[in-house]
Design a protein around this motif. Structure first.
Motif, PDB file in Angstrom:
ATOM      1  N   GLY A   1      79.802  29.945  42.593  1.00  0.00           N
ATOM      2  CA  GLY A   1      80.848  30.026  41.493  1.00  0.00           C
ATOM      3  C   GLY A   1      80.658  31.381  40.698  1.00  0.00           C
ATOM      4  O   GLY A   1      81.724  32.083  40.356  1.00  0.00           O
ATOM      5  N   LEU A   2      79.758  31.871  40.460  1.00  0.00           N
ATOM      6  CA  LEU A   2      79.600  33.278  39.653  1.00  0.00           C
ATOM      7  C   LEU A   2      80.024  34.327  40.592  1.00  0.00           C
ATOM      8  O   LEU A   2      80.812  35.226  39.944  1.00  0.00           O
ATOM      9  CB  LEU A   2      78.345  33.311  39.187  1.00  0.00           C
ATOM     10  N   SER A   3      79.661  34.268  41.708  1.00  0.00           N
ATOM     11  CA  SER A   3      80.198  35.472  42.677  1.00  0.00           C
ATOM     12  C   SER A   3      81.799  35.430  42.786  1.00  0.00           C
ATOM     13  O   SER A   3      82.420  36.529  42.636  1.00  0.00           O
ATOM     14  CB  SER A   3      79.654  35.337  44.011  1.00  0.00           C
ATOM     15  N   ASP A   4      82.408  34.227  42.809  1.00  0.00           N
ATOM     16  CA  ASP A   4      83.876  34.017  42.888  1.00  0.00           C
ATOM     17  C   ASP A   4      84.401  34.507  41.717  1.00  0.00           C
ATOM     18  O   ASP A   4      85.305  35.138  41.860  1.00  0.00           O
ATOM     19  CB  ASP A   4      84.142  32.754  43.181  1.00  0.00           C
ATOM     20  N   LEU A   5      83.721  34.251  40.648  1.00  0.00           N
ATOM     21  CA  LEU A   5      84.398  34.464  39.041  1.00  0.00           C
ATOM     22  C   LEU A   5      84.453  36.315  39.126  1.00  0.00           C
ATOM     23  O   LEU A   5      85.310  36.556  38.495  1.00  0.00           O
ATOM     24  CB  LEU A   5      83.698  33.733  38.100  1.00  0.00           C
TER      25      LEU A   5
ATOM     26  N   PRO B   1      73.236  27.752  32.558  1.00  0.00           N
ATOM     27  CA  PRO B   1      73.257  26.322  32.949  1.00  0.00           C
ATOM     28  C   PRO B   1      74.729  26.089  33.280  1.00  0.00           C
ATOM     29  O   PRO B   1      75.855  26.356  32.838  1.00  0.00           O
ATOM     30  CB  PRO B   1      73.230  25.911  31.519  1.00  0.00           C
ATOM     31  N   GLY B   2      74.811  25.380  34.515  1.00  0.00           N
ATOM     32  CA  GLY B   2      76.172  24.587  35.109  1.00  0.00           C
ATOM     33  C   GLY B   2      76.761  25.581  36.150  1.00  0.00           C
ATOM     34  O   GLY B   2      77.679  25.374  36.514  1.00  0.00           O
ATOM     35  N   TRP B   3      76.229  26.853  36.281  1.00  0.00           N
ATOM     36  CA  TRP B   3      76.656  27.952  37.270  1.00  0.00           C
ATOM     37  C   TRP B   3      76.058  28.188  38.288  1.00  0.00           C
ATOM     38  O   TRP B   3      74.743  27.846  38.304  1.00  0.00           O
ATOM     39  CB  TRP B   3      76.924  29.183  36.752  1.00  0.00           C
TER      40      TRP B   3
END
Length: 250
Positions: free
Chosen positions: A231-235, A225-227
């Motif tokens: 965003g996850l790929s960049d992290l 939730p919230g991602w």
């Protein structure tokens, strides 16, 4: 004059330990090595600028670890002198590629108008090698809308999840890092000894991925939730992991 980035590195590495310490860097700068490197115009760069590209050259999007490896492998065949070009938004990679003799152009590899600007109007194929899934997805969507119809688009992906998402977008094929590594093991163990057997195994895996893309693909926001995917790929890129690794950690 310096013919490659490696020559610049060697000139600073005075003790030959393959590392440049602060004292070596300072000594090299004081000796004018950096200024000389920046002023040098290597013959390879002139060749890149002088050679024209064919109208149907192969385009490599991205010149990172995977992009450079793909470019060098294709270039090593010796049959693609004016039929191969790469694009990158990283100035250091463009410079390193140009100094080594590669045709690398600074720019967004997902822009078809940029292809046309350098003379490539009907690419034989477009190879998307970006390190993050968000950039690969973005590039596929943009190129599918702008490239001439039937232009083959091949994409690199590091796992089944990303492979499924890219297949869902309609690319011609995904070169899956996990799949190819597994197939290589079947080769070295003698379980798949012919190209036909290897192709059959690959097709089975790809068909399974296509089914997954239709029946069981979930977005990141449904899992964490919230991602978002971006965003996850960049992290993942920042911490040197894959998106799947972060999902498992979660």
């Amino acid at each position: 004059p310096y013919a490659a980035i490696a020559d610049v590195f060697t000139s600073f590495d005075s003790n030959g330990d393959n590392k440049i310490c602060r004292d070596e860097w300072k000594a090299g700068c004081d000796a004018g090595l950096l200024q000389l490197a920046l002023k040098t115009k290597a013959p390879e760069i002139e060749a890149v600028l002088d050679d024209s590209l064919s109208n149907n050259a192969i385009v490599v999007c991205g010149f990172g670890k995977m992009g450079r490896a793909v470019y060098e492998m294709l270039d090593s065949t010796g049959d693609l002198k004016n039929d191969l070009v790469a694009f990158s938004l990283d100035p250091s990679r463009v410079t390193a590629g140009a100094l080594s003799g590669a045709k690398v152009i600074f720019g967004d590899g997902a822009r078809y108008d940029l292809f046309k600007a350098v003379g490539v109007k009907t690419p034989r194929a477009v190879l998307i090698t970006f390190a993050t899934q968000s950039r690969r997805v973005n590039a596929v969507k943009r190129l599918k809308q702008s490239l001439p119809e039937s232009t083959p688009i091949y994409v690199f992906a590091e796992n089944e999840r990303n492979c499924a998402e890219l297949l869902k977008l309609g690319v011609d094929e995904v070169v899956n890092e996990t799949t190819e590594a597994a197939l290589r093991f079947t080769n070295v163990l003698g379980l798949s000894t012919t190209a036909m057997q290897t192709d059959a195994l690959r097709s089975n895996i790809l068909n399974s991925s296509r089914k997954d893309s239709v029946t069981s693909f979930k977005s990141v926001k449904d899992i964490i939730p919230g991602w978002t995917e971006i965003g996850l790929s960049d992290l993942a890129e920042e911490v040197n992991l894959t998106s799947d690794d972060l999902i498992k950690l979660y």
